[in-house]
Structure formats: C-alpha cells, structure tokens
Design an enzyme around this catalytic site. Structure first.
Site, short mmCIF file in Angstrom:
data_model
loop_
_atom_site.label_atom_id
_atom_site.label_comp_id
_atom_site.label_asym_id
_atom_site.label_seq_id
_atom_site.Cartn_x
_atom_site.Cartn_y
_atom_site.Cartn_z
N GLU A 190 0.78 -1.04 0.07
CA GLU A 190 0.02 -0.10 -0.02
C GLU A 190 0.83 1.35 -0.05
O GLU A 190 1.88 1.45 0.63
CB GLU A 190 -0.82 0.07 1.21
CG GLU A 190 -1.84 1.20 1.15
CD GLU A 190 -2.71 1.37 2.31
OE1 GLU A 190 -3.58 2.60 2.47
OE2 GLU A 190 -2.82 0.64 3.35
N GLU A 279 -7.88 2.31 -3.86
CA GLU A 279 -8.40 2.16 -2.63
C GLU A 279 -9.43 3.16 -2.39
O GLU A 279 -8.93 4.23 -2.33
CB GLU A 279 -7.53 1.85 -1.43
CG GLU A 279 -6.69 0.63 -1.54
CD GLU A 279 -5.74 0.63 -0.22
OE1 GLU A 279 -6.07 1.06 0.72
OE2 GLU A 279 -5.14 -0.48 -0.25
N GLU A 366 -6.61 -5.23 7.99
CA GLU A 366 -5.81 -4.40 8.30
C GLU A 366 -5.39 -4.25 9.77
O GLU A 366 -6.14 -4.68 10.43
CB GLU A 366 -6.37 -2.95 7.92
CG GLU A 366 -6.60 -2.40 6.47
CD GLU A 366 -7.06 -1.23 6.19
OE1 GLU A 366 -6.20 -0.55 5.53
OE2 GLU A 366 -8.29 -0.94 6.49
#
Length: 407
Positions: A190, A279, A366
């Site tokens: 990410e 995202e 997450e």
C-alpha cells in the site's frame, strides 16, 4: 440547541480542586450521510439517543453540552491526574459506540472523542476546547476512538505550504507490505503519502483534509500516483506479480479526469494496469454516488483493480458493494482488533469475509499485530493482511530493498 458560549463559561468557572480539569469533545462522523440514508428525523433521533447515553456514562458532577447537530462537549472537574481524563474518554467512547435505539432500529454511532486537560493542554477556555476538538482528528485513527492531542501546539497546515510541498516534491512515498494469509508470500504494497514540514511529521489525515478543502486534492493525487509508479516500476522488474495500492479520494474522482490521468501515468512509467489498485475509503462521504460509480467502472475497465478501504466503519458499506466494481475489501482494524478474545467480533469478521467472497472479492485485514490474530484470519479464509506483525510502513526505497533481500 448550540451551547458553545455556555461551554466556554463553564470551563472558565470550573475549579480543578487541586487536580486538573478535563474537556472531551465528541464528534459524530458522517452524520449527513446517515441522514441521507435514513432521513433528517433519524439524525435528530440519533443525537437525542446519544445525549441520553452520554449522560449515563458521566459522573453527576460532569457537565454535558450539545455543540453541534450531533456533537457534544463534556467538562470534567476535579480530576486527580491527566490520565483520568483518558479513562473517562474511554468510558464515553464505549458507551457512545454501543447500539442505540433510533426510530425502532439498533444503530451504532460512528464517533471520535478528543481529550484535553488544564493546565497541560492550555489554561484559557478557548484553547482548551480547541485542543480537545483537534484531538478528534487523531481519535478517528485509533481503534479506541479517543485520543489526546499529541502535540504541544498543533501545527497549522496552510494551503500555500502544502501547494509548495507538492510542487517541489517535498512529500515522500512510504510503502507497507501486504502479504498472503495462507503462506506469508508478499502480494504487494500500500502506498502512503508522508510529509515532513518544519522538522515535524504532518499527520496524513490533516494534509489530505487540507487538500480536499482547498482544491489541492487533484494535484496531490497526481503527485501520489506518479510517486507510487516511480517506486513500483523497478520492483515489478524483480517481481512482476506485485500489486501496488494507492488511496483515491472520492472528491478527486469527481473533480478530475481520473481515468485519463491514470492511463497516461501508467503509460509514462511502463507499468501495466493490472499492477495498480485504487482504494476508495468507505468512510468518505460521497455526494454523487452514481457519478463516482461510473468513473470507477471506467477505471476498472482499463485493468486497474478497485478496493474498498476501511470497510465496516461507515454507513454505506452495502451501497459501496452494490454500486462499485469491487475486487477487494479491506477490513478496518476495528473489525479484527479483538477477535482473539471476543466471540462476537470474531463472528462479525468471519461474516464480512464470507460476504466479500460471496460477491467475488478478495479480503485484506488491516492492523494485524499478533500471530494469534493471523491464525484466526486463516481459519476464516481471509486472503491477505497488513500490519505491524510482519511489516511496518517504510520509505519506498527501504521497502523495495527489503523485498529484494528477503522475498
């Protein structure tokens, strides 16, 4: 309804009685979105139910003020020490997040509680209340949903400073690894924007909010896209299967020709669309869902994957899954933080995984910080994870070097 003057007067008149005074500010997140879904009457009913719940959580000597449509401030006199304000904030946060009866239906309020104390955070009423209010921005990022103001005096993020930082490339790309739950294999990263300004790190939520409010979200998105592709191009030569995720503000999608910008950037850096994933934050308020859905579908048609970030923390989870071409769902850390000790949390997380798989989407958890949590996610069939257990965010060059050295 609004009692800001009464709040300031109360803070000014309250005696610490040899200890300190605490001020809590509770902000309800995405109230407008809630009202669009359930009606204005439901919004007022939520505020009323929340006010009753807060009064039950406070001590008789504490004072409660309604300072917004569904926002509240609390004055806590006679605290023996600063940490007692944090304990009170924790109690208030838990009470506010427990199911509320609203128009005959159970509702969980999406809230954040900021904490400040006198004299540590200031002595005059305006400063003290402002510091507590600012701390709600930090509380949003925590699992407990309450936080102190982390700086002695918060640094203002100005439009000019951020514009200059973007233009002069003073921001930096950091990467956090995303791994397979099944075998730990590196799936991708990410991409995270970081900014060090005047010898201090600026919280991403603060400069991103500034960008959205001042018309800089387009330039910031452009910088982040090119910075991410610059970092991932050499990594893809080492491992062509990697996928890089970039956060995309719905406001940027609606304001700019995102599809053309992404296509041009991918061509410039020689990166295939299949190596990029965007995202979209589930907690972001979307004023024009059909327009956002159309743009995301066009982007998806180019080969870029679509991920729903912070899933489960907002009011529009089902709408996002229905309207968007979703390839991936990222479970917010609040979904999984206590699955090792809380049966209901474990059941909810498992249900979310099953729901995502039912529409053909992959699932990323997450905030994974323990091997026990990872083992439970494996049992649920969760596909991937990220978190401090096996990968903290790091500058892009360091993250790529670690990849080539260990993966």
């Amino acid at each position: 309804m609004l009692n800001r003057d009464a709040l300031l007067a109360c803070v000014a008149e309250t005696d610490g009685d040899g200890g300190c005074i605490g001020v809590l500010v509770l902000r309800t997140q995405r109230l407008r979105d809630f009202e669009m879904l359930f009606g204005y009457a439901a919004g007022e009913a939520l505020a009323t139910a929340l006010e009753h719940r807060l009064r039950e959580a406070l001590r008789p000597v504490d004072r409660l003020f309604r300072i917004g449509e569904c926002d509240f401030a609390m004055v806590l006199p006679g605290l023996k020490q600063r940490q007692h304000a944090a304990l009170a904030a924790g109690k208030v946060s838990r009470a506010a997040r427990a199911p509320l009866e609203v128009c005959g239906h159970p509702v969980r309020a999406n809230i954040a509680v900021g904490v400040a104390t006198r004299p540590h955070d200031g002595t005059d009423p305006v400063t003290l209340c402002r510091r507590a209010d600012e701390a709600t921005l930090e509380a949003v990022q925590t699992a407990e949903r309450h936080a102190f103001n982390s700086s002695v005096e918060r640094q203002l993020v100005s439009h000019d400073a951020l514009r200059e930082a973007i233009a002069a490339n003073h921001l930096a790309i950091w990467l956090q690894p995303i791994r397979s739950v099944r075998d730990g294999r590196l799936h991708g990263f990410e991409s995270l924007a970081r900014w060090r300004h005047r010898d201090a790190w600026v919280a991403p939520e603060r400069f991103i909010a500034t960008a959205e409010q001042t018309g800089l979200i387009g330039p910031l998105t452009h910088w982040s896209l090119h910075g991410t592709l610059r970092a991932c191009a050499p990594a893809l030569r080492e491992n062509p299967t990697l996928v890089f995720s970039i956060n995309l503000s719905p406001r940027a999608v609606l304001e700019d020709d995102v599809v053309a910008a992404f296509s041009a950037a991918l061509a410039l850096w020689g990166v295939p669309a299949s190596a990029l994933k965007v995202e979209v934050t589930e907690t972001a308020f979307v004023s024009d869902m059909p327009a956002l859905s159309e743009v995301l579908r066009e982007l998806h048609a180019t080969g870029v994957a679509i991920s729903i970030d912070d899933y489960g923390t907002g009011y529009s989870s089902m709408a996002y899954l229905r309207e968007f071409p979703v390839d991936e769902v990222k479970l917010d850390r609040s979904f999984i933080q206590d699955i090792t000790v809380n049966t209901r949390s474990r059941q909810l997380a498992a249900a979310a995984v099953s729901l995502a798989h039912g529409i053909g989407a992959q699932v990323v958890a997450e905030g994974v910080e323990s091997a026990q949590t990872l083992a439970l996610l494996a049992e649920m069939g969760c596909d991937r994870y990220q978190g401090y257990l096996h990968g903290r965010p790091a500058p892009a060059a360091e993250a790529i070097a670690a990849m080539t050295g260990g993966d």
